[in-house]
Design an enzyme around this catalytic site. Structure first.
Site, PDB file in Angstrom:
ATOM      1  N   LYS A  90      52.971  32.008  33.812  1.00  0.00           N
ATOM      2  CA  LYS A  90      52.377  30.675  33.892  1.00  0.00           C
ATOM      3  C   LYS A  90      53.340  29.793  34.665  1.00  0.00           C
ATOM      4  O   LYS A  90      54.456  29.529  34.234  1.00  0.00           O
ATOM      5  CB  LYS A  90      52.135  30.123  32.487  1.00  0.00           C
ATOM      6  CG  LYS A  90      51.653  28.694  32.508  1.00  0.00           C
ATOM      7  CD  LYS A  90      51.059  28.286  31.178  1.00  0.00           C
ATOM      8  CE  LYS A  90      49.568  28.472  31.176  1.00  0.00           C
ATOM      9  NZ  LYS A  90      48.906  28.016  29.984  1.00  0.00           N
TER      10      LYS A  90
ATOM     11  N   GLY B 221      44.090  32.801  36.862  1.00  0.00           N
ATOM     12  CA  GLY B 221      43.288  31.636  36.524  1.00  0.00           C
ATOM     13  C   GLY B 221      44.132  30.394  36.636  1.00  0.00           C
ATOM     14  O   GLY B 221      45.312  30.447  36.979  1.00  0.00           O
TER      15      GLY B 221
ATOM     16  N   GLY C  36      48.922  24.619  34.616  1.00  0.00           N
ATOM     17  CA  GLY C  36      49.377  25.318  35.813  1.00  0.00           C
ATOM     18  C   GLY C  36      48.616  26.609  36.088  1.00  0.00           C
ATOM     19  O   GLY C  36      47.703  26.979  35.372  1.00  0.00           O
TER      20      GLY C  36
ATOM     21  N   ASP D 211      44.324  22.249  20.867  1.00  0.00           N
ATOM     22  CA  ASP D 211      43.334  22.594  21.894  1.00  0.00           C
ATOM     23  C   ASP D 211      42.853  24.023  21.724  1.00  0.00           C
ATOM     24  O   ASP D 211      42.838  24.803  22.661  1.00  0.00           O
ATOM     25  CB  ASP D 211      43.920  22.363  23.278  1.00  0.00           C
ATOM     26  CG  ASP D 211      42.821  22.279  24.332  1.00  0.00           C
ATOM     27  OD1 ASP D 211      41.642  22.154  23.938  1.00  0.00           O
ATOM     28  OD2 ASP D 211      43.129  22.374  25.526  1.00  0.00           O
TER      29      ASP D 211
ATOM     30  N   GLY E 101      44.783  27.808  34.164  1.00  0.00           N
ATOM     31  CA  GLY E 101      44.692  27.236  32.819  1.00  0.00           C
ATOM     32  C   GLY E 101      45.278  25.845  32.817  1.00  0.00           C
ATOM     33  O   GLY E 101      45.684  25.333  33.846  1.00  0.00           O
TER      34      GLY E 101
END
Ligand SMILES: *[C@@H]1O[C@H](CO)[C@@H](O)[C@H](O)[C@H]1NC(C)=O
Ligand SMILES: *[C@@H]1O[C@H](CO)[C@@H](O)[C@H](O)[C@H]1NC(C)=O
Ligand SMILES: *[C@@H]1O[C@H](CO)[C@@H](O)[C@H](O)[C@H]1NC(C)=O
Ligand SMILES: *[C@@H]1O[C@H](CO)[C@@H](O)[C@H](O)[C@H]1NC(C)=O
Ligand SMILES: *[C@@H]1O[C@H](CO)[C@@H](O)[C@H](O)[C@H]1NC(C)=O
Ligand SMILES: *[C@@H]1O[C@H](CO)[C@@H](O)[C@H](O)[C@H]1NC(C)=O
Ligand SMILES: *[C@@H]1O[C@H](CO)[C@@H](O)[C@H](O)[C@H]1NC(C)=O
Ligand SMILES: *[C@@H]1O[C@H](CO)[C@@H](O)[C@H](O)[C@H]1NC(C)=O
Length: 849
Positions: free
Chosen positions: A556, A535, A540, A653, A537
């Site tokens: 990541k 994905g 990055g 978040d 995110g």
């Protein structure tokens, strides 16, 4: 013109026109000049359409407003005006008059003192006939009623509503641009700040303007709907959308399938910029309002600048197209993407490759090249040939796609959709995508040799690392039971004895943060291949990887250097790596190599919570017990973040996509501490935006940029209600569409003692009502408007785990419809109105203690 009586004035006007007439050939045809004008409307007299659908007359929209000539629905109780003749020149009282001159068929509106304040403008008609049709169109025809030639029609001069079969767009031979403009306020029909206009240059699309600023773009027509308005599919029931592009006209219109039912419907732009489809529902005698975009942050025009893509599920919402990097990194990392992205590598012209972006809203298409008949393959060839062609795609998606569109400028205003959107092919330097033959081969050989050396060297290192892993795995086998009764004892134990048990933190002092070589990561992720992409995110791309020993990892790859020195970055990571808890995703290692920075996390088999919760097929996998465990797990993870003895971390978040699930559906909070990596060295003098995700943000954070652990508590509350209801909280921008968001719904039902109404129907009856009610109550307590009312995370855990504890009654949630949509008592809602650019500063994400 002096003030005259009506008759005098008209006479004067006629004389003027008549003197013109003598110069025109039509004048010679005029043999029966009649100077007695027809009075069409006067005082409280009205014209009604044949089937009594519409009515034309004078109206006064507000207590303090003037009088206007307009058309409204005859049978709708609260007058709903669809057209206004003199919107910017109101009459002082109702004794104006609408007149028609017998000679050339123009209609005039006289004010009470006899001045002409408005008139139709058209060439002369011999035997004019003024009619109000059942479509709401006021027309001037020639001769008999059967005559088809229309000389003037109000449909050519729309005000704020587009009725069925009315055209929004251009007559290219005359340059007539039919567009909508909002009222100033609900009681003032004068030209407002928002307008909807079609732009036919390149690949036509429609814009919502706020004064002279583009606010939203529908994206081009894809053959069925506007590519940037996937909602149109949902509103398609009983309605046909038409988009016509011809030599002499370009327009959008809609029509009702069942014309006999005379269903009333219209597309309108409200005084505060909401674009809505309104439909009359006879049974309730109310207007049903369907809200079109702009709805979320990504709908805001140019949110992520050139070559940026907006994704509401990412955080920050902006990311660069692959092969591009942020132009202004500092602003970008703080959530301001307006400057957009620039290429990492120079283009090589005809050697370039194309990257396929799936399900995107096509970029702004002003000046784009369009060919109706070209195939996608030919389109690609042609784009490749011309070095300034930056992207191409199919023109329409119907029947598997047809036609060709090419862009020659920066790609502006793109976003991704979970559902809908179109595939776009973006030009990239060949080295960004696999590269071609020889180059790749050379690279592979070098990588293979280097890899072999590193592999041998790394073997020893692995053994050490693996031992560390084993230690930390032991640490992770802390009890993780649900918040049930058994947990109460544990909790008490925690409160009265050991804080370290509570946190699940490792007891031994300094966990090592392993460093991994770039090449190891490259091998593990199959050279960052697309197949391994999990994905994109915030911050990055995330890849799945498998280490040689078989351990699965998630990598990541940070979008760009965080702006910190290597040592500093490593120190931050050591801090973050020290945060270890069963409900936090574990940072296993990192990789720093020139400007590459990568974080290696444990891999989560079940990916993220939102993939289950908001998916029709998968949501039934989550039975109540699983959901309850997830709620409790997240709560415990947050307590740990907020109350850990060394430093306090505010997540900022928290949302469903940041909650990962392992094979046993244990929730793991991810992306914590990212603010610490990216949010440093903030330049306070810059204005910037709130970082976070609308829908989860607490009012004080969204409005004033003020955040605390209580802002996380708010997000947690939203998350709890989402988990219970299986519905996504839709942000707070659509105040005025009167469609309650999740918080509204939950609050309303709760007040009426029907809390269980919001429970996800896929749960059936397989839950214990009192447990669910307790969770809803906790959720509502967390989303209370006032910060002081919200509980801390530790009392949340306590409340969840004590079935007999008395809990306070929740008060009104933040961002609730019932609150003060008009902003009478609180300035906050007016601050929000019409824009998403709350220029507030977000300060430290975590403060050392
Ligand atoms: C009508 O027009 C005349 C001349 O333009 C102007 O002096 C007068 O004030 C107008 N009357 C009104 C009520 O506007
Ligand atoms: C219209 O106005 C006249 C006098 O101004 C009044 O007598 C009449 O009742 C009014 N009609 C309606 C329908 O309001
Ligand atoms: C308009 O005036 C009427 C009667 O005087 C009053 O009942 C109503 O509340 C007023 N409406 C507004 C919006 O002021
Ligand atoms: C409307 O205004 C005009 C002058 O502006 C005045 O002569 C007339 O009497 C007024 N009519 C009413 C119904 O108030
Ligand atoms: C009528 O036409 C004239 C000249 O073309 C223009 O100045 C005027 O604004 C027009 N009036 C209306 C009501 O469209
Ligand atoms: C454009 O306007 C002209 C003049 O009113 C009219 O004759 C023509 O038919 C219009 N064209 C279209 C495509 O409606
Ligand atoms: C008509 O307006 C009143 C007052 O603004 C409002 O209370 C009522 O709900 C409206 N009725 C409809 C059918 O919209
Ligand atoms: C590329 O396309 C642009 C825009 O259509 C055009 O102006 C330019 O001449 C083209 N260049 C070449 C080499 O065909």
């Amino acid at each position: 013109m002096r003030a005259l009586t009506k008759q005098q004035s008209l006479f004067f006007t006629i004389l003027c026109l008549n003197s013109l007439l003598t110069l025109s050939p039509i004048a010679s045809l005029e043999d029966d000049l009649s100077f007695t004008p027809d009075i069409l409307v006067e005082g409280n007299m009205t014209i009604v359409s044949p089937c009594e659908v519409f009515e034309l007359g004078f109206f006064k929209p507000g207590n303090n407003s003037g009088w206007y000539l307009g058309i409204w629905y005859k049978n709708v109780q609260n007058r709903t005006v669809v057209w206004v003749a003199n919107r910017d020149t109101p009459l002082s009282n109702s004794s104006g008059a609408l007149l028609m001159t017998g000679d050339h068929g123009n209609i005039f509106l006289l004010d009470p003192s006899g001045n002409v304040t408005w008139s139709s403008n058209h060439t002369q008609v011999l035997r004019p006939n003024v009619l109000l049709l059942d479509t709401g169109n006021l027309v001037i025809k020639e001769g008999t009623e059967n005559s088809q030639t229309i000389f003037w029609q109000s449909f050519d001069y729309p005000t704020h509503i587009l009725l069925p079969d009315m055209k929004l767009g251009w007559n290219l031979s005359t340059g007539l641009n039919r567009h909508l403009t909002s009222w100033k306020s609900s009681e003032d029909p004068s030209t407002g700040d928002f307008s909807i206009k079609l732009d036919y240059h390149g690949f036509p699309e429609i814009f919502l303007w706020h004064k002279h600023v583009k606010n939203f773009r529908t994206g081009p027509w894809n053959g069925m709907i506007f590519s940037g308005v996937p909602e149109m599919c949902a509103s398609k029931h009983g309605v046909d959308f038409n988009f016509v592009t011809k030599q002499d006209e370009v327009y959008y219109s809609f029509s009702l399938q069942n014309k006999l039912e005379l269903e009333y419907s219209g597309l309108t732009v409200s005084p505060n910029g909401d674009v809505q489809q309104i439909t009359w529902v006879e049974s309730t005698k109310m207007w049903n309002i369907f809200q079109y975009p702009p709805k979320d942050q990504c709908d805001s025009y140019g949110e992520c600048g050139p070559f940026g893509i907006c994704d509401t599920n990412a955080s920050p919402v902006c990311k660069c197209v692959r092969g591009f990097q942020p132009k202004n990194l500092e602003a970008w990392n703080l959530g301001n993407g307006l400057d957009g992205c620039v290429r990492k590598r120079e283009l090589k012209c005809t050697k370039d490759k194309f990257l396929r972006l799936r399900s995107v809203k096509l970029p702004e298409s002003w000046g784009a090249f369009v060919d109706r008949d070209m195939s996608l393959e030919a389109c690609k060839e042609k784009c490749l040939e011309n070095c300034s062609c930056s992207a191409y795609c199919n023109m329409e998606i119907t029947n598997g796609g047809r036609g060709c569109v090419m862009w020659f400028r920066e790609l502006m205003d793109m976003r991704v959709y979970a559902d809908g959107g179109q595939d776009l092919y973006v030009r990239l330097a060949p080295s960004e995508i696999g590269g071609d033959g020889k180059e790749t081969l050379a690279i592979i050989i070098v990588v293979a040799i280097v890899g072999l050396v590193i592999l041998l060297a790394g073997l020893g290192f692995y053994i050490v690392w693996k031992r560390n892993l084993r230690i930390s795995r032991n640490a992770r086998t802390q009890p993780k039971g649900p918040c049930g009764r058994s947990q109460v004892l544990l909790l008490n134990e925690v409160v009265f004895t050991s804080k370290d048990f509570y946190s699940g933190e490792r007891i031994n002092d300094e966990p090592e943060l392993a460093l991994i070589d770039f090449s190891t990561v490259a091998v593990a992720t199959n050279n960052f291949s697309d197949e391994n992409l999990l994905g994109e995110g915030g911050f990055g791309y995330v890849y799945k990887g498998t280490l040689t020993e078989g351990q699965e990892i998630a990598v990541k790859r940070l979008s760009k250097n965080s702006g910190q020195g290597t040592e500093e970055f490593k120190n931050e990571l050591k801090l973050i790596a020290r945060l270890q808890h069963i409900n936090l995703v574990r940072l296993l290692a990192c990789c720093i190599d020139k400007d590459e920075q990568m974080l290696i996390y444990e891999y989560m088999e079940n990916k993220s919570l939102d993939a289950f919760l908001f998916s029709r097929e998968k949501r039934s996998t989550l039975d109540w017990q699983k959901r309850y465990n997830i709620i409790c797990g997240i709560a415990r993870g947050l307590v740990y973040l907020h109350q850990d003895s060394r430093f306090r971390i505010i997540h900022r978040d928290l949302k469903a996509s940041n909650i990962l699930l392992d094979g046993e559906f244990t929730p793991k909070i991810s992306d914590f501490g990212m603010a610490r990596i990216f949010g440093k060295d903030q330049n306070e003098s810059h204005t910037r935006r709130v970082v976070g995700t609308y829908g989860y943000m607490s009012p004080e954070y969204a409005m004033d940029g003020f955040f605390s652990t209580k802002s996380d508590v708010f997000s947690f509350g939203v998350l709890v209600l989402e988990i219970i209801s299986g519905k996504k909280n839709k942000g707070f921008f659509n105040y005025s569409d009167n469609k309650p968001n999740l918080l509204d719904c939950a609050w309303k039902q709760w007040k009426e003692g029907k809390g269980l109404e919001i429970v996800d129907s896929s749960l059936g009856n397989s839950y214990c009502p009192s447990e669910v009610l307790r969770c809803i109550q906790v959720g509502l307590l967390c989303v209370q408007e006032h910060v002081v009312d919200r509980p801390t995370m530790s009392s949340v855990v306590f409340m969840l785990s004590s079935p007999d504890a008395t809990m306070p009654q929740p008060k009104t949630p933040g961002f609730c419809l019932g609150r003060n949509p008009a902003g009478q008592t609180d300035s906050s809602s007016s601050k929000l109105e019409g824009s998403h650019t709350t220029d507030q500063v977000t300060i430290a994400a975590l403060d050392g203690r």
